[in-house]
Design a protein around this motif. Structure first.
Motif, short mmCIF file in Angstrom:
data_model
loop_
_atom_site.label_atom_id
_atom_site.label_comp_id
_atom_site.label_asym_id
_atom_site.label_seq_id
_atom_site.Cartn_x
_atom_site.Cartn_y
_atom_site.Cartn_z
N LEU A 48 0.82 -1.21 0.00
CA LEU A 48 0.00 0.00 0.00
C LEU A 48 0.86 1.26 0.00
CD1 LEU A 48 -3.02 -0.86 2.33
CD2 LEU A 48 -2.89 -0.86 -0.16
N ASN A 49 1.99 1.22 0.69
CA ASN A 49 2.88 2.38 0.66
C ASN A 49 3.56 2.54 -0.70
OD1 ASN A 49 2.38 3.20 3.27
ND2 ASN A 49 4.12 2.12 4.15
N VAL A 50 3.65 1.44 -1.45
CA VAL A 50 4.24 1.50 -2.79
C VAL A 50 3.23 2.02 -3.81
CG1 VAL A 50 5.19 0.12 -4.69
CG2 VAL A 50 5.94 -0.30 -2.35
N VAL A 51 2.06 1.38 -3.87
CA VAL A 51 1.10 1.72 -4.94
C VAL A 51 0.39 3.05 -4.68
CG1 VAL A 51 0.71 -0.71 -5.47
CG2 VAL A 51 -0.80 0.44 -3.84
N SER A 52 0.40 3.53 -3.44
CA SER A 52 -0.27 4.82 -3.16
C SER A 52 0.49 6.00 -3.76
CB SER A 52 -0.43 5.01 -1.64
OG SER A 52 0.81 4.94 -0.97
N ASN A 53 1.66 5.75 -4.35
CA ASN A 53 2.40 6.80 -5.05
C ASN A 53 1.94 6.98 -6.50
OD1 ASN A 53 4.72 7.74 -3.20
ND2 ASN A 53 4.84 5.52 -3.05
N PHE A 54 1.10 6.09 -6.98
CA PHE A 54 0.68 6.13 -8.38
C PHE A 54 0.02 7.46 -8.77
CE2 PHE A 54 -2.45 5.10 -11.76
CZ PHE A 54 -1.55 4.78 -12.76
N PRO A 55 -0.80 8.08 -7.90
CA PRO A 55 -1.40 9.37 -8.29
C PRO A 55 -0.38 10.45 -8.66
CG PRO A 55 -2.54 8.49 -6.37
CD PRO A 55 -1.36 7.60 -6.62
N PHE A 56 0.80 10.42 -8.06
CA PHE A 56 1.83 11.40 -8.42
C PHE A 56 2.22 11.26 -9.90
CE2 PHE A 56 2.58 11.11 -3.80
CZ PHE A 56 2.56 12.46 -3.47
N LEU A 57 2.35 10.02 -10.35
CA LEU A 57 2.72 9.78 -11.74
C LEU A 57 1.64 10.29 -12.68
CD1 LEU A 57 4.71 8.52 -13.76
CD2 LEU A 57 3.49 6.35 -13.48
N VAL A 58 0.38 10.03 -12.34
CA VAL A 58 -0.74 10.46 -13.18
C VAL A 58 -0.79 11.98 -13.28
CG1 VAL A 58 -3.25 10.46 -13.43
CG2 VAL A 58 -2.08 8.39 -12.65
N VAL A 59 -0.74 12.65 -12.14
CA VAL A 59 -0.83 14.11 -12.13
C VAL A 59 0.39 14.73 -12.82
CG1 VAL A 59 -1.05 16.17 -10.69
CG2 VAL A 59 -2.18 14.06 -10.01
N GLY A 60 1.57 14.16 -12.57
CA GLY A 60 2.77 14.70 -13.20
C GLY A 60 2.71 14.62 -14.71
N LEU A 61 2.27 13.47 -15.25
CA LEU A 61 2.18 13.31 -16.70
C LEU A 61 1.10 14.23 -17.29
CD1 LEU A 61 2.55 9.43 -17.08
CD2 LEU A 61 4.24 11.20 -17.60
N ILE A 62 -0.04 14.32 -16.61
CA ILE A 62 -1.11 15.20 -17.10
C ILE A 62 -0.63 16.64 -17.13
CG2 ILE A 62 -3.38 16.17 -16.54
CD1 ILE A 62 -4.19 13.41 -15.53
N GLY A 63 0.03 17.07 -16.06
CA GLY A 63 0.53 18.44 -16.01
C GLY A 63 1.53 18.72 -17.11
N LEU A 64 2.44 17.79 -17.38
CA LEU A 64 3.43 17.98 -18.44
C LEU A 64 2.76 18.09 -19.81
CD1 LEU A 64 6.44 15.67 -17.54
CD2 LEU A 64 6.47 18.15 -17.80
N VAL A 65 1.80 17.21 -20.06
CA VAL A 65 1.11 17.24 -21.35
C VAL A 65 0.38 18.56 -21.54
CG1 VAL A 65 -0.77 16.21 -22.68
CG2 VAL A 65 0.88 14.73 -21.53
N LEU A 66 -0.33 19.02 -20.52
CA LEU A 66 -1.10 20.25 -20.65
C LEU A 66 -0.20 21.48 -20.72
CD1 LEU A 66 -4.11 19.55 -18.23
CD2 LEU A 66 -3.96 19.26 -20.71
N CYS A 67 1.01 21.39 -20.19
CA CYS A 67 1.94 22.52 -20.31
C CYS A 67 2.32 22.78 -21.76
CB CYS A 67 3.21 22.23 -19.51
SG CYS A 67 3.13 22.66 -17.76
N TYR A 68 2.39 21.70 -22.56
CA TYR A 68 2.90 21.83 -23.92
C TYR A 68 1.84 21.58 -25.00
CZ TYR A 68 7.55 22.08 -21.92
OH TYR A 68 8.66 22.48 -21.21
N HIS A 69 0.67 21.08 -24.60
CA HIS A 69 -0.37 20.80 -25.58
C HIS A 69 -1.18 22.07 -25.85
CE1 HIS A 69 -3.29 18.59 -27.93
NE2 HIS A 69 -4.27 19.04 -27.17
N GLY A 70 -0.80 22.79 -26.90
CA GLY A 70 -1.54 24.00 -27.28
C GLY A 70 -1.56 25.06 -26.21
N ASN A 71 -0.56 25.05 -25.31
CA ASN A 71 -0.50 26.01 -24.20
C ASN A 71 -1.84 26.04 -23.46
OD1 ASN A 71 0.58 27.90 -22.45
ND2 ASN A 71 0.20 29.64 -23.80
N TYR A 72 -2.31 24.85 -23.08
CA TYR A 72 -3.62 24.74 -22.41
C TYR A 72 -3.67 25.58 -21.14
CZ TYR A 72 -7.69 22.55 -20.25
OH TYR A 72 -8.91 22.33 -19.65
#
Length: 288
Positions: A48-72
């Motif tokens: 549980l301490n391992v898999v509970s870090n998964f949201p960081f990966l999701v938010v980090g990737l979404i944030g990176l994509v939106l930073c560069y996708h059409g200057n969202y």
């Protein structure tokens, strides 16, 4: 670089040196690695301490994509793009570093847990300087701040002294809410910064109460697992802020806005409604 900026860095460096001289070293306690929930599921230790870090990966990737996708996010300054890129890279890397650490908690793996968090913390400070003080100063401070964070991790790793890392972690916890309240924002939705700070504070409380929470929940979930989930809400709120905000036409600090609202509230509370009454004479009926 202006003299004022040089003086500010010089004062900060002097304060740091003095602090290192007058305070004792803070070694890393080995009890820190003794987490409440050490259960193994599907062959994964401390699952549980391992898999509970998964949201960081999701938010980090979404944030990176939106930073560069059409200057969202509609970032109006080049320095902002660099700062938010470093932040979301740090957030995404937290998932990998923290998961790696919790698979085998020890000082060596803890380095990879703290390193990406430090990049995210220091990036946020630079972003605040870019948005609320001066873009040029913020851009100049981004790399030195990130390097200062990395050096604090290296210093702890080599000398077993947490003082520099403690400064890097906790100074932003104080500085960011203060700057969010006191400095006029360039964008709307500044209160999201305070929501993010509140969730981080809750996460630190859950981390400190790891074992009591595990006991209170009858060994269902530990405080450290909840800490991961709560801390992941910090980038979530900041991503929502970036998506919703727009250029602030009137740059007024949150403190000034609160003062204005409080003044209006007091004025409305002291108003007393007055009524005017008009009396007319009514002829009395004559009795027979």
């Amino acid at each position: 670089m202006q003299k004022r900026t040089i003086y500010a860095w010089a004062v900060a460096l002097i304060c740091f040196v003095v602090l290192m001289i007058v305070t004792p070293a803070i070694p890393q306690s080995q009890e820190y690695h003794d987490f409440a929930d050490q259960r193994r599921f599907l062959g994964i230790p401390n699952m549980l301490n391992v898999v509970s870090n998964f949201p960081f990966l999701v938010v980090g990737l979404i944030g990176l994509v939106l930073c560069y996708h059409g200057n969202y996010f509609k970032l109006s300054l080049q320095g902002e793009l660099c700062g938010w890129t470093c932040f979301f890279v740090g957030v995404g890397a937290v998932a990998l570093g923290s998961a790696y650490y919790h698979l085998d908690p020890n000082d060596a793996t803890l380095v990879w847990d703290r390193l990406p968090m430090t990049v995210a913390f220091t990036s946020i400070i630079a972003i605040f300087i870019i948005e609320r003080v001066d873009e040029r100063k913020g851009m100049f401070s981004l790399i030195p701040l990130i390097l200062a964070g990395i050096i604090s991790i290296a210093y702890w790793s080599f000398f077993d002294d947490l003082r520099p890392y403690a400064l890097v972690q906790f100074v932003p916890c104080i500085a960011i809410p203060l700057m969010a309240i006191l400095l006029p924002p360039m964008y709307t939705h500044s209160t999201y910064w305070l929501w993010a700070a509140a969730f981080y504070l809750i996460a630190k409380v859950e981390e400190a109460a790891d074992k009591p929470i595990y006991s209170w929940t009858h060994h269902i979930v530990s405080g450290h697992t909840l800490k991961h989930l709560c801390a992941a809400m910090v980038p979530v709120f900041l991503t929502l802020m970036l998506a919703k905000r727009s250029i602030e036409t009137e740059r007024i600090s949150l403190l000034s806005m609160w003062r204005i609202s409080w003044t209006k509230y007091k004025e409305n509370g002291t108003k007393v409604e007055t009524y005017s009454c008009t009396y007319t004479s009514v002829p009395a009926e004559e009795q027979a």
